[in-house]
Design an enzyme around this catalytic site. Structure first.
Site, PDB file in Angstrom:
ATOM      1  N   ARG A  87       0.850  -1.191   0.000  1.00 38.46           N
ATOM      2  CA  ARG A  87       0.000   0.000   0.000  1.00 38.46           C
ATOM      3  C   ARG A  87       0.883   1.236   0.000  1.00 38.46           C
ATOM      4  NH1 ARG A  87      -4.600   0.341   4.456  1.00 38.46           N
ATOM      5  NH2 ARG A  87      -2.786   0.642   5.792  1.00 38.46           N
ATOM      6  N   THR A 113      -1.374   7.446  -0.559  1.00 40.89           N
ATOM      7  CA  THR A 113      -2.665   7.290  -1.244  1.00 40.89           C
ATOM      8  C   THR A 113      -3.469   6.099  -0.715  1.00 40.89           C
ATOM      9  OG1 THR A 113      -1.750   5.800  -2.904  1.00 40.89           O
ATOM     10  CG2 THR A 113      -1.620   8.167  -3.374  1.00 40.89           C
ATOM     11  N   ASP A 158       0.655  -3.504  12.234  1.00 41.89           N
ATOM     12  CA  ASP A 158       1.091  -3.862  10.882  1.00 41.89           C
ATOM     13  C   ASP A 158       1.416  -5.367  10.832  1.00 41.89           C
ATOM     14  OD1 ASP A 158       2.801  -2.189   8.351  1.00 41.89           O
ATOM     15  OD2 ASP A 158       2.900  -4.356   8.612  1.00 41.89           O
ATOM     16  N   ASP A 185       5.011  -6.245   9.433  1.00 41.07           N
ATOM     17  CA  ASP A 185       6.079  -5.902  10.382  1.00 41.07           C
ATOM     18  C   ASP A 185       6.074  -6.829  11.588  1.00 41.07           C
ATOM     19  OD1 ASP A 185       7.105  -3.867   8.868  1.00 41.07           O
ATOM     20  OD2 ASP A 185       6.057  -2.264   9.947  1.00 41.07           O
TER      21      ASP A 185
HETATM   22  C1  PRP Z   1      -1.104  -4.960   4.308  1.00 35.75           C
HETATM   23  C2  PRP Z   1      -1.931  -6.219   4.345  1.00 35.75           C
HETATM   24  C3  PRP Z   1      -2.756  -6.118   3.098  1.00 35.75           C
HETATM   25  C4  PRP Z   1      -2.973  -4.646   2.974  1.00 35.75           C
HETATM   26  C5  PRP Z   1      -4.379  -4.359   3.403  1.00 35.75           C
HETATM   27  O1  PRP Z   1      -0.038  -5.079   3.455  1.00 35.75           O
HETATM   28  O2  PRP Z   1      -1.151  -7.375   4.412  1.00 35.75           O
HETATM   29  O3  PRP Z   1      -2.104  -6.647   1.955  1.00 35.75           O
HETATM   30  O4  PRP Z   1      -2.048  -4.002   3.846  1.00 35.75           O
HETATM   31  O5  PRP Z   1      -4.680  -3.043   3.205  1.00 35.75           O
HETATM   32  P1  PRP Z   1      -5.795  -2.576   2.187  1.00 35.75           P
HETATM   33  O6  PRP Z   1      -6.986  -3.410   2.443  1.00 35.75           O
HETATM   34  O7  PRP Z   1      -6.007  -1.132   2.571  1.00 35.75           O
HETATM   35  O8  PRP Z   1      -5.268  -2.710   0.787  1.00 35.75           O
HETATM   36  P2  PRP Z   1       1.063  -3.923   3.305  1.00 35.75           P
HETATM   37  O9  PRP Z   1       0.687  -2.982   2.199  1.00 35.75           O
HETATM   38  O10 PRP Z   1       1.310  -3.288   4.642  1.00 35.75           O
HETATM   39  O11 PRP Z   1       2.309  -4.674   2.778  1.00 35.75           O
HETATM   40  P3  PRP Z   1       3.269  -5.722   3.522  1.00 35.75           P
HETATM   41  O12 PRP Z   1       2.440  -6.949   3.810  1.00 35.75           O
HETATM   42  O13 PRP Z   1       4.305  -5.982   2.486  1.00 35.75           O
HETATM   43  O14 PRP Z   1       3.825  -5.111   4.776  1.00 35.75           O
HETATM   44  N1  URA Z   2      -2.268  -3.430   6.928  1.00 36.36           N
HETATM   45  C1  URA Z   2      -1.914  -3.864   8.153  1.00 36.36           C
HETATM   46  O1  URA Z   2      -0.931  -4.616   8.283  1.00 36.36           O
HETATM   47  N2  URA Z   2      -2.634  -3.478   9.220  1.00 36.36           N
HETATM   48  C2  URA Z   2      -3.708  -2.665   9.106  1.00 36.36           C
HETATM   49  O2  URA Z   2      -4.333  -2.346  10.136  1.00 36.36           O
HETATM   50  C3  URA Z   2      -4.053  -2.205   7.835  1.00 36.36           C
HETATM   51  C4  URA Z   2      -3.334  -2.611   6.762  1.00 36.36           C
END
Ligand code: PRP
Ligand code: URA
Length: 208
Positions: free
Chosen positions: A103, A107, A199, A202
């Site tokens: 994400r 945005t 997160d 993380d």
């Molecule tokens: C997180 C999660 C989803 C997304 C959800 O990933 O694992 O893929 O956010 O958010 P959304 O519904 O608003 O799209 P992130 O973008 O943090 O990436 P990562 O898993 O690589 O840390």
């Molecule tokens: N992605 C995450 O990992 N946590 C949230 O709460 C939203 C998006």
């Protein structure tokens, strides 16, 4: 509108509470994500198709069932990766097709960075694995990709969802069932689920 199934299982509720806790370290967090992935997928695949087969036991011949669906597991990187192993133990012949999305912090829109789907799918049903359904942008983008790939039976399996993300998936893809462990209150101004768990990427990978 797509069906929304929130697991009624006490084990799921128990494990999600542990997952939320700020005191849960990455090692335990990964274990919980793995277990919850398996439990929720077990519930989400109640309608898998089988065909009758003859089975010879040591004592008699009987009839049994053989799964006929060819399952594709589609973890959304990074956080979805942690759900794969638990599901794979349940269905070792499933294919795993990774989709890389993150994400954009400003945005909140998904940015794709990895997709190695072959031209034609060899699977008849895809299970999208991602712990968090927040704005729904990543889920909708992944469903778009899978539909363009040619898969029509798609389910989303996640751990925690926000009402905003659920509504977005239901509006964009009304035929895609959503299976979750819990539905939370809302998103905050940064697009994080409240109360959520922080997160998910993380916390699994120790990168927070
Ligand atoms: C997180 C999660 C989803 C997304 C959800 O990933 O694992 O893929 O956010 O958010 P959304 O519904 O608003 O799209 P992130 O973008 O943090 O990436 P990562 O898993 O690589 O840390
Ligand atoms: N992605 C995450 O990992 N946590 C949230 O709460 C939203 C998006």
């Amino acid at each position: 509108m797509s069906s929304l199934v929130i697991s009624p299982h006490p084990l799921v509720a128990h494990k999600i509470s542990l997952l939320r806790s700020i005191d849960t370290e990455p090692n335990n967090f990964r274990q919980l994500v793995r277990e919850l992935g398996a439990l929720l997928t077990y519930e989400a695949t109640l309608d898998m198709r089988t065909e009758s087969i003859p089975v010879q036991t040591p004592l008699a011949e009987t009839s049994g069932e053989k799964l006929v669906d060819e399952i594709g597991l589609v973890p959304i990187l990074r956080a979805g990766l942690g759900m794969v192993e638990g599901v794979w133990e349940l269905m070792p012949s499933a294919e795993v097709w990774h989709i890389g999305l993150y994400r954009d912090e400003r945005t909140l829109k998904p940015v794709q960075y990895y997709n190695k789907l072959p031209v034609l799918p060899r699977v008849s049903m895809c299970l999208i694995l991602d712990p968090m359904l927040a704005t729904g942008g990543s889920a909708v983008a992944t469903i778009d990709l899978l539909k363009n790939w040619g898969v029509s039976r798609i389910k989303f399996v996640g751990l925690i969802g926000a009402p905003e993300g659920i509504a977005r998936v239901q509006q964009a893809h009304p035929e895609v069932p959503i299976h979750l462990g819990a539905v939370d209150e809302r998103l905050n101004e940064h697009g994080y689920i409240i109360p959520g768990l922080g997160d998910a990427g993380d916390r699994q990978f120790g990168t927070g």
